[in-house]
Design an enzyme around this catalytic site. Structure first.
Site, PDB file in Angstrom:
ATOM      1  N   ARG A 100     -60.402  25.659  -0.272  1.00 34.52           N
ATOM      2  CA  ARG A 100     -60.869  25.692   1.132  1.00 34.52           C
ATOM      3  C   ARG A 100     -62.064  24.779   1.332  1.00 34.52           C
ATOM      4  O   ARG A 100     -62.918  25.045   2.176  1.00 34.52           O
ATOM      5  CB  ARG A 100     -61.217  27.119   1.561  1.00 34.52           C
ATOM      6  CG  ARG A 100     -60.024  27.998   1.576  1.00 34.52           C
ATOM      7  CD  ARG A 100     -60.020  29.092   2.605  1.00 34.52           C
ATOM      8  NE  ARG A 100     -58.804  29.854   2.364  1.00 34.52           N
ATOM      9  CZ  ARG A 100     -58.767  31.007   1.709  1.00 34.52           C
ATOM     10  NH1 ARG A 100     -59.884  31.583   1.325  1.00 34.52           N
ATOM     11  NH2 ARG A 100     -57.616  31.585   1.473  1.00 34.52           N
ATOM     12  N   CYS A 110     -70.685  30.500  -0.022  1.00 35.09           N
ATOM     13  CA  CYS A 110     -70.408  31.077  -1.337  1.00 35.09           C
ATOM     14  C   CYS A 110     -71.694  30.990  -2.150  1.00 35.09           C
ATOM     15  O   CYS A 110     -72.592  30.223  -1.810  1.00 35.09           O
ATOM     16  CB  CYS A 110     -69.325  30.300  -2.067  1.00 35.09           C
ATOM     17  SG  CYS A 110     -67.783  30.245  -1.157  1.00 35.09           S
ATOM     18  N   CYS A 145     -67.353  25.986  -6.089  1.00 35.77           N
ATOM     19  CA  CYS A 145     -66.446  25.602  -7.171  1.00 35.77           C
ATOM     20  C   CYS A 145     -65.864  24.238  -6.850  1.00 35.77           C
ATOM     21  O   CYS A 145     -65.362  24.019  -5.753  1.00 35.77           O
ATOM     22  CB  CYS A 145     -65.295  26.593  -7.287  1.00 35.77           C
ATOM     23  SG  CYS A 145     -65.835  28.292  -7.270  1.00 35.77           S
ATOM     24  N   ARG A 183     -49.628  34.894   7.810  1.00 38.15           N
ATOM     25  CA  ARG A 183     -48.487  34.196   7.233  1.00 38.15           C
ATOM     26  C   ARG A 183     -47.378  35.159   6.850  1.00 38.15           C
ATOM     27  O   ARG A 183     -46.210  34.855   7.008  1.00 38.15           O
ATOM     28  CB  ARG A 183     -48.970  33.426   6.000  1.00 38.15           C
ATOM     29  CG  ARG A 183     -47.852  32.923   5.111  1.00 38.15           C
ATOM     30  CD  ARG A 183     -48.281  31.766   4.270  1.00 38.15           C
ATOM     31  NE  ARG A 183     -48.837  30.713   5.085  1.00 38.15           N
ATOM     32  CZ  ARG A 183     -49.793  29.870   4.692  1.00 38.15           C
ATOM     33  NH1 ARG A 183     -50.308  29.971   3.483  1.00 38.15           N
ATOM     34  NH2 ARG A 183     -50.229  28.933   5.492  1.00 38.15           N
ATOM     35  N   TYR A 184     -47.752  36.284   6.308  1.00 38.88           N
ATOM     36  CA  TYR A 184     -46.770  37.265   5.846  1.00 38.88           C
ATOM     37  C   TYR A 184     -46.641  38.362   6.905  1.00 38.88           C
ATOM     38  O   TYR A 184     -47.556  38.569   7.693  1.00 38.88           O
ATOM     39  CB  TYR A 184     -47.239  37.870   4.517  1.00 38.88           C
ATOM     40  CG  TYR A 184     -47.424  36.860   3.412  1.00 38.88           C
ATOM     41  CD1 TYR A 184     -46.330  36.323   2.746  1.00 38.88           C
ATOM     42  CD2 TYR A 184     -48.698  36.452   3.032  1.00 38.88           C
ATOM     43  CE1 TYR A 184     -46.507  35.410   1.716  1.00 38.88           C
ATOM     44  CE2 TYR A 184     -48.880  35.539   2.000  1.00 38.88           C
ATOM     45  CZ  TYR A 184     -47.787  35.018   1.342  1.00 38.88           C
ATOM     46  OH  TYR A 184     -47.974  34.122   0.329  1.00 38.88           O
ATOM     47  N   ASP A 205     -54.001  24.016  -6.174  1.00 40.47           N
ATOM     48  CA  ASP A 205     -53.416  23.441  -4.944  1.00 40.47           C
ATOM     49  C   ASP A 205     -53.694  21.943  -4.841  1.00 40.47           C
ATOM     50  O   ASP A 205     -54.758  21.483  -5.267  1.00 40.47           O
ATOM     51  CB  ASP A 205     -54.022  24.122  -3.718  1.00 40.47           C
ATOM     52  CG  ASP A 205     -53.556  25.554  -3.547  1.00 40.47           C
ATOM     53  OD1 ASP A 205     -52.420  25.856  -3.967  1.00 40.47           O
ATOM     54  OD2 ASP A 205     -54.330  26.365  -3.000  1.00 40.47           O
ATOM     55  N   CYS A 214     -62.352  24.033  -5.304  1.00 40.51           N
ATOM     56  CA  CYS A 214     -62.105  24.916  -4.148  1.00 40.51           C
ATOM     57  C   CYS A 214     -60.985  24.400  -3.252  1.00 40.51           C
ATOM     58  O   CYS A 214     -60.974  23.256  -2.819  1.00 40.51           O
ATOM     59  CB  CYS A 214     -63.368  25.066  -3.318  1.00 40.51           C
ATOM     60  SG  CYS A 214     -63.118  26.163  -1.906  1.00 40.51           S
ATOM     61  N   ASP A 224     -48.714  28.189  -4.527  1.00 40.22           N
ATOM     62  CA  ASP A 224     -48.840  28.409  -3.085  1.00 40.22           C
ATOM     63  C   ASP A 224     -48.214  27.176  -2.432  1.00 40.22           C
ATOM     64  O   ASP A 224     -48.737  26.073  -2.542  1.00 40.22           O
ATOM     65  CB  ASP A 224     -50.312  28.582  -2.694  1.00 40.22           C
ATOM     66  CG  ASP A 224     -50.477  29.534  -1.510  1.00 40.22           C
ATOM     67  OD1 ASP A 224     -49.494  29.714  -0.750  1.00 40.22           O
ATOM     68  OD2 ASP A 224     -51.579  30.079  -1.329  1.00 40.22           O
ATOM     69  N   LYS A 244     -47.067  32.139  -1.356  1.00 33.42           N
ATOM     70  CA  LYS A 244     -47.120  32.171  -2.817  1.00 33.42           C
ATOM     71  C   LYS A 244     -45.724  32.373  -3.395  1.00 33.42           C
ATOM     72  O   LYS A 244     -45.038  33.326  -3.040  1.00 33.42           O
ATOM     73  CB  LYS A 244     -48.023  33.317  -3.265  1.00 33.42           C
ATOM     74  CG  LYS A 244     -49.467  33.163  -2.807  1.00 33.42           C
ATOM     75  CD  LYS A 244     -50.282  34.376  -3.196  1.00 33.42           C
ATOM     76  CE  LYS A 244     -51.712  34.293  -2.717  1.00 33.42           C
ATOM     77  NZ  LYS A 244     -51.849  34.470  -1.246  1.00 33.42           N
ATOM     78  N   ARG A 249     -49.531  41.541   6.569  1.00 31.24           N
ATOM     79  CA  ARG A 249     -50.913  41.404   6.121  1.00 31.24           C
ATOM     80  C   ARG A 249     -51.521  40.092   6.592  1.00 31.24           C
ATOM     81  O   ARG A 249     -50.801  39.117   6.825  1.00 31.24           O
ATOM     82  CB  ARG A 249     -51.009  41.528   4.597  1.00 31.24           C
ATOM     83  CG  ARG A 249     -50.133  40.564   3.824  1.00 31.24           C
ATOM     84  CD  ARG A 249     -49.824  41.171   2.454  1.00 31.24           C
ATOM     85  NE  ARG A 249     -49.155  40.235   1.565  1.00 31.24           N
ATOM     86  CZ  ARG A 249     -47.848  39.985   1.604  1.00 31.24           C
ATOM     87  NH1 ARG A 249     -47.079  40.535   2.526  1.00 31.24           N
ATOM     88  NH2 ARG A 249     -47.315  39.141   0.732  1.00 31.24           N
TER      89      ARG A 249
HETATM   90  C1  LIG Z   1     -52.644  35.194  -0.654  1.00 28.63           C
HETATM   91  C2  LIG Z   1     -52.541  35.497   0.744  1.00 28.63           C
HETATM   92  C3  LIG Z   1     -52.350  36.807   1.186  1.00 28.63           C
HETATM   93  C4  LIG Z   1     -52.221  37.979   0.230  1.00 28.63           C
HETATM   94  O1  LIG Z   1     -51.076  37.833  -0.542  1.00 28.63           O
HETATM   95  P1  LIG Z   1     -50.671  38.942  -1.631  1.00 28.63           P
HETATM   96  O2  LIG Z   1     -49.539  38.331  -2.384  1.00 28.63           O
HETATM   97  O3  LIG Z   1     -50.284  40.170  -0.878  1.00 28.63           O
HETATM   98  O4  LIG Z   1     -51.887  39.166  -2.481  1.00 28.63           O
HETATM   99  C5  LIG Z   1     -52.232  37.016   2.539  1.00 28.63           C
HETATM  100  N1  LIG Z   1     -52.301  35.993   3.422  1.00 28.63           N
HETATM  101  C6  LIG Z   1     -52.478  34.729   3.020  1.00 28.63           C
HETATM  102  C7  LIG Z   1     -52.517  33.641   4.029  1.00 28.63           C
HETATM  103  C8  LIG Z   1     -52.610  34.431   1.669  1.00 28.63           C
HETATM  104  O5  LIG Z   1     -52.798  33.160   1.271  1.00 28.63           O
HETATM  105  S1  SF4 Z   2     -63.116  28.749  -4.770  1.00 29.73           S
HETATM  106 FE1  SF4 Z   2     -64.094  28.006  -2.870  1.00 29.73          FE
HETATM  107  S2  SF4 Z   2     -64.191  29.798  -1.527  1.00 29.73           S
HETATM  108 FE2  SF4 Z   2     -63.851  30.566  -3.618  1.00 29.73          FE
HETATM  109  S3  SF4 Z   2     -65.912  30.992  -4.454  1.00 29.73           S
HETATM  110 FE3  SF4 Z   2     -65.357  28.911  -5.074  1.00 29.73          FE
HETATM  111  S4  SF4 Z   2     -66.205  27.577  -3.474  1.00 29.73           S
HETATM  112 FE4  SF4 Z   2     -66.149  29.665  -2.626  1.00 29.73          FE
END
Ligand SMILES: *Cc1c(COP(=O)(O)O)cnc(C)c1O
Ligand code: SF4
Length: 361
Positions: free
Chosen positions: A127, A118, A122, A105-106, A287, A125, A324, A331, A109
């Site tokens: 995801r 996991c 949670c 996305r960025y 989220d 979560c 986000d 973010k 990175r």
């Molecule tokens: C959070 C995130 C990162 C890392 O973001 P930082 O602000 O550098 O910690 C990189 N890629 C994705 C898709 C993210 O959600």
């Molecule tokens: S937030 Fe989701 S991905 Fe992160 S530790 Fe909890 S269950 Fe696992």
């Protein structure tokens, strides 16, 4: 239930995983469940099933359904109430995945999703669309290899964040294979691991794991912490082992209604984190993922928490509060406004106590 379990067995992370609580039958022998909890547990079979390590259970208040440890682990019926502002993939991670398991996305990175497992699932979560199917998915090395190939062919990528699921759910050699492949790429300068294991299964942080991670420096570890009760003696031991081997630690916290939405609780959490050498990094607005409305607070609650931290306590204890952006904007930091006006080099500012000052350029 585990009073006859000896210390060595209790400390064995594989034992902790094998003895996780999955069923209504077992949990109802330990806790007096509310009807909402009972219904939630019954319905949550599949992705993001209930799974609670014996260790996590020891932090829980068996008599209080509002216990922050309990609320993060026991499904409620509310998880199955969906509303129109909620999404399956709120941050559009799947859209920004050039190959399976990699989000780019960025500019410089990427986020590598190394596993769907996991230690504890949670309930908030983000995801949940990907994480925690009942049968264990072994790591697909083809998926990892195509992610590694993508990183290799993109010279702008200097930072690889390995997350999931929880990458510390992999065996040491499985994780090392990934770290090795990624760190061998010449333009990758910096690795990070995102994990909740030091909080939900601190026994996983073994001397062997720590020795392995140390070889891949610079490698930073971001740990998901939500409540001061999570910073137990056992958790501190895990954080100490990581920090003692020179691994810088940061935290990520999700703002959760009824769990950590009070400034005094967040302040306490941030102080506990500094005591175990974890630098508070982010507080996330929860989220808008399907079935989490009961965890979400207004954005103003997060802004007010930052307002009550900045200036009133150590700067190191003040993380960045971010939203986000739904739809995949990344973010976005939000916080109190300290710049009141700006005109011809004259800046009118307010300090943390609300007093007004002028800075002339
Ligand atoms: C959070 C995130 C990162 C890392 O973001 P930082 O602000 O550098 O910690 C990189 N890629 C994705 C898709 C993210 O959600
Ligand atoms: S937030 Fe989701 S991905 Fe992160 S530790 Fe909890 S269950 Fe696992």
């Amino acid at each position: 239930m585990w009073k006859d379990v000896d210390e060595e067995t209790w400390e064995d992370w594989h034992w902790q995983l094998k003895n996780r609580i999955h069923t209504l039958d077992t949990i109802s022998k330990i806790l007096v469940l509310t009807p909402q909890e009972e219904e939630g547990i019954k319905k949550s079979n599949g992705r993001l099933s209930m799974a609670i390590t014996p260790y996590w259970l020891t932090l829980m208040d068996p008599n209080d359904p509002e216990c922050p440890i309990r609320r993060q682990a026991i499904p409620l019926a509310e998880e199955f109430h969906f509303n129109n502002n909620e999404f399956v993939d709120p941050c559009a991670e799947d859209r920004d995945a050039p190959v399976n398991g990699l989000v780019h996305r960025y500019p410089d990175r990427v986020l590598l999703l190394a596993t769907d497992q996991c230690a504890m699932y949670c309930r908030h979560c983000t995801r949940r669309r990907l994480v925690g199917e009942k049968q264990v998915h072994s790591l697909n090395s083809k998926t990892i290899d195509s992610a590694v190939d993508y990183i290799k062919s993109n010279k702008k990528i200097r930072d690889v964040l390995i997350s999931g699921g929880d990458p510390l759910m992999l065996e040491d050699d499985e994780l090392e294979a990934i770290l090795k492949k990624v760190s061998d790429i010449p333009h990758v300068e910096f690795l990070r691991i995102g994990t909740r294991v030091p909080v939900t299964l601190p026994h996983r942080v073994t001397p062997a794991l720590v020795a392995m991670l140390k070889k891949y420096a610079p490698l930073w570890v971001s740990i998901h912490f939500n409540h001061p009760k999570e910073v137990s003696k056992r958790c501190k031991l895990a954080c100490d082992m990581l920090a003692d081997s020179g691994i810088p630690l940061g935290s990520q916290t999700v703002l959760l209604k009824g769990i950590n939405d009070k400034p005094y609780i967040m302040r306490k959490l941030m102080h506990e984190l500094l005591k175990v050498r974890v630098r508070p990094y982010y507080i996330y607005q929860c989220d808008p993922v399907r079935g989490t409305a009961h965890f979400r607070t207004p954005v103003a609650v997060g802004i007010n928490i930052i307002e009550k931290l900045r200036g009133f306590t150590s700067g190191y204890a003040v993380p960045t509060y971010v939203v986000d952006a739904p739809g995949g904007g990344g973010k976005i930091p939000v916080g109190p406004n300290y710049l009141i006006s700006q005109d011809k080099g004259k800046h009118v500012l307010r300090n943390y106590k609300g007093k007004i000052y002028t800075y002339v350029e």
